[in-house]
Motif scaffolding. Structure first.
Motif: not given
Length: 172
Positions: A1-6, A22-32, A148-150
């Motif tokens: 799942m992709k997330f943006y961190l604000a 979060l990346a280690d848990l498989g989540f992908e950040s889009t926050s450049r 987030m896992s849900h």
């Protein structure tokens, strides 16, 4: 799942650590903004830099499945408010928003206050094939990860269903 961190720019090092967890848990950040020089005040042309950074953030929120908003301590003087605009974009685009507010108990009214009124919003958005709360406030990192896992599971279920061919059957 992709997330943006604000979150507030001065806390960038802290957010990079959380993004890596979060990346280690498989989540992908889009926050450049977390991975590149992203300072208007340090640029030669602040107007041009600001336009570029705003476009990056806008696009990064647009491609995310959800937004993760990191709140500030109530006594924190840094209040530029960019994270609140990002929250508004996610809300307008009907993306689920997770508000990580570990400082809630220190806010006025016995911890029932928020950084702004929209963090009280009640309503639902569609994620995958399910309805989820538009805004979920989490007081702990464990609650953030659980939420987030849900959401990730809902997206995986939706992707699986999308891959199956559904042939309706009609009975008379």
């Amino acid at each position: 799942m992709k997330f943006y961190l604000a979150g507030a720019f001065p806390r960038k090092p802290e957010f990079i650590e959380f993004e890596e967890e979060l990346a280690d848990l498989g989540f992908e950040s889009t926050s450049r903004w977390l991975r590149m020089e992203h300072s208007v005040s340090k640029s030669e042309d602040p107007t041009e830099a600001g336009a570029i950074f705003a476009r990056h953030d806008y696009d990064d929120i647009r491609v995310a499945d959800m937004l993760l908003l990191m709140t500030n301590h109530p006594d924190d003087p840094y209040t530029s408010g960019g994270r609140h605009v990002e929250f508004g974009l996610a809300m307008a685009w009907r993306k689920p928003i997770v508000v990580f507010d570990p400082y809630g108990a220190e806010r006025p009214h016995g911890g029932k206050a928020r950084e702004n009124v929209f963090q009280f919003f009640r309503g639902n958005v569609t994620l995958g094939n399910a309805l989820v709360s538009a805004v979920t406030v989490c007081p702990s990192k464990a609650d953030v990860l659980k939420t987030m896992s849900h959401y990730d599971a809902l997206l995986l279920d939706a992707a699986h269903v999308k891959d199956e061919v559904y042939v309706p059957s009609f009975t008379e």
